[in-house]
Design a protein around this motif. Structure first.
Motif, PDB file in Angstrom:
ATOM      1  N   ASP A   1      83.674 -37.341 -64.958  1.00  0.00           N
ATOM      2  CA  ASP A   1      84.010 -38.750 -64.561  1.00  0.00           C
ATOM      3  C   ASP A   1      83.295 -39.833 -65.859  1.00  0.00           C
ATOM      4  N   LYS A   2      83.264 -39.014 -67.222  1.00  0.00           N
ATOM      5  CA  LYS A   2      82.993 -40.196 -68.309  1.00  0.00           C
ATOM      6  C   LYS A   2      84.272 -39.453 -69.003  1.00  0.00           C
ATOM      7  N   SER A   3      84.416 -41.232 -69.721  1.00  0.00           N
ATOM      8  CA  SER A   3      84.636 -40.999 -71.107  1.00  0.00           C
ATOM      9  C   SER A   3      84.070 -40.385 -72.492  1.00  0.00           C
ATOM     10  N   VAL A   4      84.063 -38.810 -72.475  1.00  0.00           N
ATOM     11  CA  VAL A   4      82.589 -38.280 -73.585  1.00  0.00           C
ATOM     12  C   VAL A   4      83.855 -38.335 -74.140  1.00  0.00           C
ATOM     13  N   SER A   5      83.786 -38.016 -75.893  1.00  0.00           N
ATOM     14  CA  SER A   5      84.786 -37.557 -77.382  1.00  0.00           C
ATOM     15  C   SER A   5      84.125 -36.399 -77.644  1.00  0.00           C
ATOM     16  N   ARG A   6      82.815 -36.127 -77.206  1.00  0.00           N
ATOM     17  CA  ARG A   6      82.569 -34.349 -78.001  1.00  0.00           C
ATOM     18  C   ARG A   6      81.106 -34.141 -77.215  1.00  0.00           C
ATOM     19  N   TYR A   7      80.500 -32.868 -76.861  1.00  0.00           N
ATOM     20  CA  TYR A   7      79.452 -32.391 -76.104  1.00  0.00           C
ATOM     21  C   TYR A   7      79.124 -31.318 -76.798  1.00  0.00           C
ATOM     22  N   TYR A   8      77.930 -31.387 -76.666  1.00  0.00           N
ATOM     23  CA  TYR A   8      77.359 -30.125 -78.024  1.00  0.00           C
ATOM     24  C   TYR A   8      76.692 -29.668 -77.176  1.00  0.00           C
ATOM     25  N   VAL A   9      76.722 -27.941 -77.009  1.00  0.00           N
ATOM     26  CA  VAL A   9      75.932 -27.221 -76.361  1.00  0.00           C
ATOM     27  C   VAL A   9      75.546 -26.046 -77.344  1.00  0.00           C
ATOM     28  N   LEU A  10      73.741 -26.796 -77.767  1.00  0.00           N
ATOM     29  CA  LEU A  10      73.123 -26.277 -78.976  1.00  0.00           C
ATOM     30  C   LEU A  10      71.610 -25.381 -78.784  1.00  0.00           C
ATOM     31  N   THR A  11      72.199 -24.091 -78.986  1.00  0.00           N
ATOM     32  CA  THR A  11      70.717 -23.639 -78.671  1.00  0.00           C
ATOM     33  C   THR A  11      70.167 -22.477 -79.682  1.00  0.00           C
ATOM     34  N   THR A  12      69.276 -22.025 -79.699  1.00  0.00           N
ATOM     35  CA  THR A  12      67.982 -21.101 -80.072  1.00  0.00           C
ATOM     36  C   THR A  12      67.970 -20.248 -79.788  1.00  0.00           C
ATOM     37  N   HIS A  13      68.451 -19.537 -79.279  1.00  0.00           N
ATOM     38  CA  HIS A  13      68.662 -18.365 -78.549  1.00  0.00           C
ATOM     39  C   HIS A  13      69.998 -17.349 -80.215  1.00  0.00           C
ATOM     40  N   SER A  14      68.742 -16.034 -80.558  1.00  0.00           N
ATOM     41  CA  SER A  14      69.757 -15.532 -81.373  1.00  0.00           C
ATOM     42  C   SER A  14      71.079 -14.625 -80.496  1.00  0.00           C
TER      43      SER A  14
ATOM     44  N   VAL B   1      84.110 -29.567 -76.044  1.00  0.00           N
ATOM     45  CA  VAL B   1      82.933 -29.198 -75.862  1.00  0.00           C
ATOM     46  C   VAL B   1      82.583 -28.350 -77.216  1.00  0.00           C
ATOM     47  N   ILE B   2      82.087 -28.212 -77.671  1.00  0.00           N
ATOM     48  CA  ILE B   2      80.795 -27.525 -78.845  1.00  0.00           C
ATOM     49  C   ILE B   2      79.875 -26.382 -78.221  1.00  0.00           C
ATOM     50  N   LEU B   3      80.244 -25.358 -78.442  1.00  0.00           N
ATOM     51  CA  LEU B   3      78.986 -24.107 -78.514  1.00  0.00           C
ATOM     52  C   LEU B   3      78.660 -23.845 -79.631  1.00  0.00           C
ATOM     53  N   ASN B   4      77.296 -23.642 -79.763  1.00  0.00           N
ATOM     54  CA  ASN B   4      76.368 -23.163 -81.320  1.00  0.00           C
ATOM     55  C   ASN B   4      74.928 -23.560 -81.157  1.00  0.00           C
ATOM     56  N   GLY B   5      74.620 -22.361 -82.468  1.00  0.00           N
ATOM     57  CA  GLY B   5      73.696 -22.337 -82.749  1.00  0.00           C
ATOM     58  C   GLY B   5      72.523 -23.643 -83.074  1.00  0.00           C
TER      59      GLY B   5
END
Length: 385
Positions: free
Chosen positions: A300-313, A335-339
């Motif tokens: 219900d938001k107008s978010v341009s980008r949402y990053y989910v980042l982790t220290t997991h290897s 939505v961008i997933l990365n380390g």
């Protein structure tokens, strides 16, 4: 292993007992650091008399450092070995009690307790028995007749509460550690600010800082601080963030559901709506469940980008790509997933002057309540080299 008939010497006992004592000290420190990082003031299961004694001993720890180290030693021994009567601190007087320790406390104080106090930048003397008034072969009972300067009443009251009124040594140690953390935090803390713009070097420093095996809680906060610091530079330099505002960090203990925050890091539009958000996971693999949480946040938001980042290897599961496409198609949010580390490396390459990151990171390390002395000290060690 010695036979039952063989007597174990005191020098053989001390390493084992010392380990037990350090375990108790570390446990008290961990609890006290959690207390210090909490929103509410902690409560302690201690009598008013015991609390008053510990408070006076804490306030006078710098001036009466030997006495302070003495009581920390006794409390740690009592926590490790509850049956011992710690008033009988020397082997030569322990025949007077049915609950002897079987060793002198001075050795533990010098070889285990003082190094622990020093390592944590707490007050303390090299021994809790380095003054004549404390090393007399007499038990620390209320009738102890040596002149222990102006801490005598609180010093003896502490021992009396411990042995005559069953005061909890674990709670007492926690109180002592909590007050020392407060005193330490009140000092002017200098955090290193390297001047290098060598991205490879910067990344090696941050990786070492994030991945060190801390005993204190709060390590998961470090990548969050790093991203907030780098975004504080990015929003000034990149055209993408023109007219955008980097929001202040929420407290570490505050859940997103309570604060209404979309992520750990948020960049807002001028009207206050969220333009870009980052969620930082420490040691956690990104799964389909994580994406379900993201969908609920952005639907219900107008978010341009949402990053989910982790220290997991572990590598990001390619099976999640279709779900990412669906989120963008339905909600207009990429939505961008990365380390954590690859993302930081990418951001540093965007900066005109990567060294501008360090003042912001140092300020956050100094001010953030979730960050402990151990995290700050480790950063200084890494930064200085």
């Amino acid at each position: 292993m010695p036979r039952k008939s063989e007597k174990v010497s005191e020098s053989e006992k001390l390493p084992r007992i010392g380990e037990e004592v350090v375990v108790q000290l570390q446990s008290a420190l961990a609890s006290a650091e959690a207390d210090f990082g909490a929103d509410d003031a902690p409560t302690f299961g201690l009598t008013p008399r015991m609390t008053a004694a510990l408070e006076e001993l804490s306030l006078k720890a710098e001036k009466a450092s030997a006495g302070f180290t003495n009581i920390v030693t006794a409390l740690a021994i009592k926590a490790a070995r509850p049956d011992v009567d710690v008033r009988y601190h020397q082997s030569q007087i322990q025949s007077q009690t049915p609950n002897p320790a079987g060793f002198n406390f001075r050795g533990l104080s010098e070889n285990f307790v003082y190094p622990w106090l020093s390592q944590n930048d707490f007050q303390g003397a090299k021994s809790g028995w380095q003054t004549r008034t404390l090393e007399r072969p007499k038990p620390y009972r209320m009738e102890y007749d040596e002149n222990i300067l102006d801490i005598k009443d609180s010093f003896l009251a502490m021992y009396d509460e411990l042995e005559e009124f069953d005061a909890d040594p674990v709670e007492a140690l926690r109180y002592i550690a909590y007050r020392q953390i407060q005193f330490r935090a009140a000092k002017q803390i200098t955090i290193a600010e390297p001047k290098t713009s060598d991205i490879t070097l910067i990344m090696s420093m941050l990786e070492a800082h994030f991945m060190y095996e801390y005993t204190a809680k709060g390590a998961s906060r470090l990548p969050v601080l790093a991203f907030h610091a780098i975004y504080s530079v990015l929003v000034k330099e990149l055209q993408r963030f023109k007219g955008k505002v980097l929001k202040p960090l929420e407290q570490h203990s505050a859940a997103d559901s309570q604060t209404g925050a979309l992520g750990d890091i948020e960049v807002s539009n001028e009207n206050g709506s969220i333009f870009e958000a980052l969620e930082i996971k420490h040691g956690m693999q990104i799964t389909a469940k994580v994406l379900e949480d993201v969908k609920r946040k952005v639907m219900d938001k107008s978010v341009s980008r949402y990053y989910v980042l982790t220290t997991h290897s572990a590598r990001i599961d390619s099976a999640l790509n279709e779900e990412l496409r669906q989120i963008q198609a339905r909600f207009g949010c990429q939505v961008i997933l990365n380390g954590v580390l690859p993302s930081l490396f990418y951001y540093f390459r965007l900066l005109a002057e990567p060294a501008e990151f360090f003042p912001a990171y140092a300020r956050l390390l100094k001010e953030d309540k979730a960050i402990s002395f151990q995290h700050r000290e480790m950063w200084n060690r890494i930064a200085v080299g």
